[in-house]
Design a protein around this motif. Structure first.
Motif, mmCIF file in Angstrom:
data_model
loop_
_atom_site.group_PDB
_atom_site.id
_atom_site.type_symbol
_atom_site.label_atom_id
_atom_site.label_comp_id
_atom_site.label_asym_id
_atom_site.label_seq_id
_atom_site.Cartn_x
_atom_site.Cartn_y
_atom_site.Cartn_z
ATOM 1 N N PRO A 40 0.813 -1.229 0.000
ATOM 2 C CA PRO A 40 0.000 0.000 0.000
ATOM 3 C C PRO A 40 0.842 1.273 0.000
ATOM 4 O O PRO A 40 0.347 2.328 -0.408
ATOM 5 C CB PRO A 40 -0.791 -0.110 1.311
ATOM 6 C CG PRO A 40 -0.729 -1.541 1.699
ATOM 7 C CD PRO A 40 0.553 -2.078 1.169
ATOM 8 N N TYR A 41 2.097 1.188 0.439
ATOM 9 C CA TYR A 41 2.931 2.399 0.495
ATOM 10 C C TYR A 41 3.858 2.523 -0.707
ATOM 11 O O TYR A 41 3.807 3.511 -1.435
ATOM 12 C CB TYR A 41 3.683 2.460 1.844
ATOM 13 C CG TYR A 41 2.710 2.863 2.924
ATOM 14 C CD1 TYR A 41 2.503 4.204 3.212
ATOM 15 C CD2 TYR A 41 1.925 1.918 3.582
ATOM 16 C CE1 TYR A 41 1.553 4.599 4.143
ATOM 17 C CE2 TYR A 41 0.966 2.301 4.512
ATOM 18 C CZ TYR A 41 0.783 3.642 4.793
ATOM 19 O OH TYR A 41 -0.154 4.035 5.696
ATOM 20 N N VAL A 42 4.705 1.498 -0.943
ATOM 21 C CA VAL A 42 5.631 1.594 -2.079
ATOM 22 C C VAL A 42 4.862 1.700 -3.392
ATOM 23 O O VAL A 42 5.246 2.437 -4.294
ATOM 24 C CB VAL A 42 6.588 0.378 -2.108
ATOM 25 C CG1 VAL A 42 7.348 0.323 -3.435
ATOM 26 C CG2 VAL A 42 7.572 0.456 -0.960
ATOM 27 N N HIS A 43 3.771 0.955 -3.503
ATOM 28 C CA HIS A 43 3.036 0.919 -4.762
ATOM 29 C C HIS A 43 1.754 1.748 -4.710
ATOM 30 O O HIS A 43 0.852 1.548 -5.518
ATOM 31 C CB HIS A 43 2.715 -0.529 -5.150
ATOM 32 C CG HIS A 43 3.941 -1.386 -5.233
ATOM 33 N ND1 HIS A 43 4.989 -1.082 -6.056
ATOM 34 C CD2 HIS A 43 4.293 -2.510 -4.565
ATOM 35 C CE1 HIS A 43 5.945 -2.002 -5.907
ATOM 36 N NE2 HIS A 43 5.546 -2.869 -5.001
ATOM 37 N N ASN A 91 -3.303 -5.170 -16.042
ATOM 38 C CA ASN A 91 -2.738 -4.187 -15.117
ATOM 39 C C ASN A 91 -1.426 -4.724 -14.556
ATOM 40 O O ASN A 91 -0.851 -5.657 -15.112
ATOM 41 C CB ASN A 91 -3.737 -3.804 -14.014
ATOM 42 C CG ASN A 91 -4.000 -4.938 -13.049
ATOM 43 O OD1 ASN A 91 -3.415 -6.022 -13.155
ATOM 44 N ND2 ASN A 91 -4.876 -4.707 -12.100
ATOM 45 N N PHE A 92 -0.964 -4.125 -13.438
ATOM 46 C CA PHE A 92 0.385 -4.441 -12.968
ATOM 47 C C PHE A 92 0.517 -5.849 -12.390
ATOM 48 O O PHE A 92 1.614 -6.255 -12.065
ATOM 49 C CB PHE A 92 0.849 -3.386 -11.949
ATOM 50 C CG PHE A 92 0.235 -3.556 -10.585
ATOM 51 C CD1 PHE A 92 -1.093 -3.263 -10.371
ATOM 52 C CD2 PHE A 92 0.999 -4.003 -9.518
ATOM 53 C CE1 PHE A 92 -1.669 -3.421 -9.122
ATOM 54 C CE2 PHE A 92 0.433 -4.165 -8.255
ATOM 55 C CZ PHE A 92 -0.901 -3.875 -8.064
ATOM 56 N N ILE A 93 -0.570 -6.568 -12.243
ATOM 57 C CA ILE A 93 -0.397 -7.967 -11.856
ATOM 58 C C ILE A 93 -0.810 -8.917 -12.974
ATOM 59 O O ILE A 93 -1.003 -10.104 -12.735
ATOM 60 C CB ILE A 93 -1.087 -8.334 -10.522
ATOM 61 C CG1 ILE A 93 -2.539 -7.903 -10.531
ATOM 62 C CG2 ILE A 93 -0.353 -7.739 -9.345
ATOM 63 C CD1 ILE A 93 -3.297 -8.407 -9.310
ATOM 64 N N GLY A 94 -0.887 -8.421 -14.194
ATOM 65 C CA GLY A 94 -1.048 -9.342 -15.318
ATOM 66 C C GLY A 94 -2.199 -9.009 -16.233
ATOM 67 O O GLY A 94 -2.835 -7.948 -16.118
ATOM 68 N N THR A 95 -2.464 -9.938 -17.146
ATOM 69 C CA THR A 95 -3.549 -9.757 -18.103
ATOM 70 C C THR A 95 -4.846 -10.221 -17.461
ATOM 71 O O THR A 95 -4.845 -11.110 -16.613
ATOM 72 C CB THR A 95 -3.306 -10.597 -19.370
ATOM 73 O OG1 THR A 95 -3.201 -11.986 -18.999
ATOM 74 C CG2 THR A 95 -2.015 -10.191 -20.069
ATOM 75 N N GLY A 141 6.139 -1.268 -11.352
ATOM 76 C CA GLY A 141 6.033 -1.769 -9.979
ATOM 77 C C GLY A 141 7.377 -2.260 -9.464
ATOM 78 O O GLY A 141 7.772 -1.958 -8.331
ATOM 79 N N ILE A 142 8.089 -2.981 -10.306
ATOM 80 C CA ILE A 142 9.385 -3.528 -9.894
ATOM 81 C C ILE A 142 10.400 -2.406 -9.696
ATOM 82 O O ILE A 142 11.206 -2.431 -8.767
ATOM 83 C CB ILE A 142 9.848 -4.589 -10.909
ATOM 84 C CG1 ILE A 142 8.996 -5.844 -10.705
ATOM 85 C CG2 ILE A 142 11.329 -4.890 -10.769
ATOM 86 C CD1 ILE A 142 9.249 -6.939 -11.696
ATOM 87 N N LEU A 143 10.308 -1.396 -10.552
ATOM 88 C CA LEU A 143 11.176 -0.233 -10.394
ATOM 89 C C LEU A 143 10.919 0.433 -9.038
ATOM 90 O O LEU A 143 11.843 0.859 -8.356
ATOM 91 C CB LEU A 143 10.905 0.741 -11.545
ATOM 92 C CG LEU A 143 11.892 1.871 -11.811
ATOM 93 C CD1 LEU A 143 13.302 1.353 -11.968
ATOM 94 C CD2 LEU A 143 11.476 2.627 -13.074
ATOM 95 N N GLN A 144 9.656 0.489 -8.644
ATOM 96 C CA GLN A 144 9.336 1.067 -7.330
ATOM 97 C C GLN A 144 9.952 0.243 -6.206
ATOM 98 O O GLN A 144 10.445 0.782 -5.222
ATOM 99 C CB GLN A 144 7.814 1.133 -7.131
ATOM 100 C CG GLN A 144 7.155 2.172 -8.028
ATOM 101 C CD GLN A 144 5.669 2.295 -7.748
ATOM 102 O OE1 GLN A 144 4.985 1.292 -7.562
ATOM 103 N NE2 GLN A 144 5.166 3.508 -7.734
ATOM 104 N N ASP A 145 9.929 -1.097 -6.367
ATOM 105 C CA ASP A 145 10.550 -1.940 -5.345
ATOM 106 C C ASP A 145 12.049 -1.685 -5.271
ATOM 107 O O ASP A 145 12.636 -1.641 -4.195
ATOM 108 C CB ASP A 145 10.291 -3.423 -5.652
ATOM 109 C CG ASP A 145 8.859 -3.810 -5.373
ATOM 110 O OD1 ASP A 145 8.423 -3.650 -4.232
ATOM 111 O OD2 ASP A 145 8.172 -4.275 -6.305
#
Lengths: 445, 117
Positions: free
Chosen positions: A245-248, A304-308, A393-397
């Motif tokens: 909820p925070y990073v993403h 979306n960011f978790i897939g199709t 998303g991965i860049l945010q991680d």
């Protein structure tokens, strides 16, 4: 202590406020195993942890020996060796090792130290000897004096051989590295004699995952970057969802409009320890509403960011997914010791992550995604959009890691507090420390 | 009659001539190139691209429906790639209000390889 009782405390003494009522209402709660927490069920302490293992140079040196020279390491996939005579090299500079993996004329996959028996020259490389290379060949030849080897490593040609003294073919074969294949992943082990076979190392549950149809999802994208953080810190980022909820927030904050709550905590329905490895199974796209994002562009491309949104039909997923049998299975995230991750998503695509140490405080991160062949242009567009959003998303991680590394290294504090949702990262650091301790005990350190 | 006007080959199908001004910059073969383009394009231009392409996207997808995904004529393929760019641009216009995540520092993830088609 309940949250309410914490909040009810006298404001003049230090206190913690935890969940708002709205947040609490949004949580999806899952049953925990005896004795009441994942952490205790793993046999781990619930106390504060030290992260000295993420910057101490001495620890790093011992970790290389205790962990990376003794564990099975995943360095590639069989698709990189499509025909007899194809090869790739893997540069493990932190171990001063270049691995040459090659498919012989007999179809066997073998691994060798990428070093000539004559003067020690690196054998297979393209323009730069420290960069990875791949291709195909009939023999392995040295650029320096032209010595040649068969694809099984045996010496086959020594230029002007009569000038040498007592050359024996059996002394000149390329040094072999233990190599095995599981689920299409090529593994090596740098130990003289591996302490376990690859399959023993993986445990029976993971062995079953070999039946997962990676080959039905062959559209592979590969990404790499270097991150100024210890390799374990990025492992940690992907083995909990507490940060989501925070990073993403910016990627997932449609939750605010759709649920009325901005930061709904993400709870994990299942953690399991399997040998030195860990499994985190979640609902993925079927999880709580916080991740069901629908921005205009997501609605357009149906991804979306978790897939199709669509799930390609690839037949059976084998008998290795969702070993815990959770309802609404969405994702299995296997944290494979020491430094790789395989994630199988219920909408039928897969990820791998690899984390290769470069120094105590730096590593190379590799991310690979495999999709099924699209059957329509709309499916192809959905894949592309999912990929774009996943990458953000991965860049945010990755972004948070440098800050974490700096904070830890400051030694401004030396004890840190992990919650039950962070059991997997606690497990990783404990297993690494146990291996380093055992190594140090052996060496009388 | 001699044609005295300069003509350049259209990249997009004639039905999408209105999007042609964006094609030269945004019909780029790899994701990495599209991401790099986003980085160097001012936000005002990213918004102009998004505002022009997004409303036409459903029509573009309907147009593309007629083709086999493994056999797409060149102008249609370019249109498809323009939609890939719409996805890349939307991250700036819909999510971050910036060409890149403002919290990203210098972090970047390089796309090293992607499928041939």
């Amino acid at each position: 202590m309940t949250d309410a009782s914490i909040n009810a405390r006298d404001k003049s003494t230090p206190h913690i406020s935890g969940l708002t009522e709205a947040e609490a209402a949004g949580i999806q709660i899952f049953e925990k195993p005896a004795p009441g927490s994942w952490t205790e069920s793993f046999g781990l302490s619930t106390g504060p942890v030290s992260f000295e293992d993420d910057y101490d140079p001495e620890f790093y040196e011992d970790e290389k020996q205790a962990v990376f020279r003794r564990s099975w390491l995943n360095i590639g996939r069989v698709e990189q060796l499509p025909r007899n005579g194809t090869y790739f090299t893997k540069e493990l500079q932190f171990l001063r090792t270049s691995v040459l993996v090659i498919r012989g004329m007999d179809g066997e996959i073998r691994a060798f130290h990428n070093v000539c028996s004559h003067r020690g020259n690196r054998l297979m490389w393209d323009e730069n000897p420290s960069e990875e290379s791949s291709g195909s060949c009939r023999q392995i030849s040295c650029k320096y004096h032209g010595w040649r080897y068969e694809l099984d490593g045996e010496i086959s040609y020594v230029h002007n051989a009569p000038e040498f003294f007592d050359l024996k073919a059996e002394d000149l074969a390329l040094p072999k590295i233990h190599c095995d294949v599981w689920a299409g992943f090529v593994y090596i082990n740098l130990d003289k004699e591996p302490r376990q076979t690859l399959r023993e190392f993986l445990t029976p549950t993971l062995e079953k995952f070999e039946t997962y149809p990676f080959e039905k999802m062959p559209r592979v994208y590969h990404f790499e970057t270097e991150v100024e953080a210890n390799w374990k810190l990025f492992m940690d980022a992907f083995q909990e969802l507490y940060h989501v909820p925070y990073v993403h927030g910016k990627v997932t904050n449609a939750a605010l409009a759709q649920t009325g709550v901005d930061k709904v905590p993400q709870m994990i329905p299942y953690f399991g320890a399997y040998g030195k490895h860990r499994l985190m199974t979640t609902g993925g796209a079927k999880a709580n509403k916080g991740v069901r994002v629908r921005r205009p562009i997501d609605a357009l491309f149906e991804a979306n960011f978790i897939g199709t949104d669509y799930t390609p039909d690839i037949g059976s997923l084998g008998d290795g997914v969702n070993p815990a049998g959770i309802e609404n299975w969405g994702v299995d995230s296997w944290q494979l010791y020491p430094n790789s991750v395989i994630i199988a998503w219920s909408s039928n695509y897969w990820y791998t992550y690899h984390y290769w140490p470069l120094s105590p405080t730096r590593h190379r991160f590799e991310w690979t995604v495999g999709f099924a062949e699209p059957t329509t242009i709309r499916e192809r567009l959905a894949q592309e959009h999912a990929l774009v959003m996943m990458r953000e998303g991965i860049l945010q991680d990755a972004n948070t890691l440098e800050a974490t590394q700096l904070g830890i290294m400051s030694e401004g504090r030396t004890e840190f507090y992990l919650c039950d949702q962070e059991v997997a990262l606690r497990h990783l650091h404990e297993v690494v420390k146990a291996d380093v301790d055992a190594y140090r005990a052996e060496k009388g350190k | 009659m001699r044609n005295t006007t300069m003509t350049t080959e259209a990249l997009l199908p004639p039905e999408f001539a209105d999007l042609e001004p964006f094609a030269a910059d945004w019909v780029l073969p790899t994701l990495e190139e599209r991401l790099q383009r986003r980085l160097v394009t001012p936000m005002v231009e990213l918004h102009a691209f998004y505002d022009a392409v997004f409303p036409r996207a459903e029509a573009a997808m309907t147009y593309l429906d007629q083709f086999d995904v493994n056999d797409v004529p060149e102008t249609a393929r370019n249109l498809m790639v323009l939609l890939y760019s719409l996805s890349v641009v939307s991250v700036a216009t819909e999510v971050f209000s910036s060409q890149r995540d403002p919290n990203a520092g210098t972090t970047w993830i390089n796309e090293v390889s992607e499928p041939a088609t």
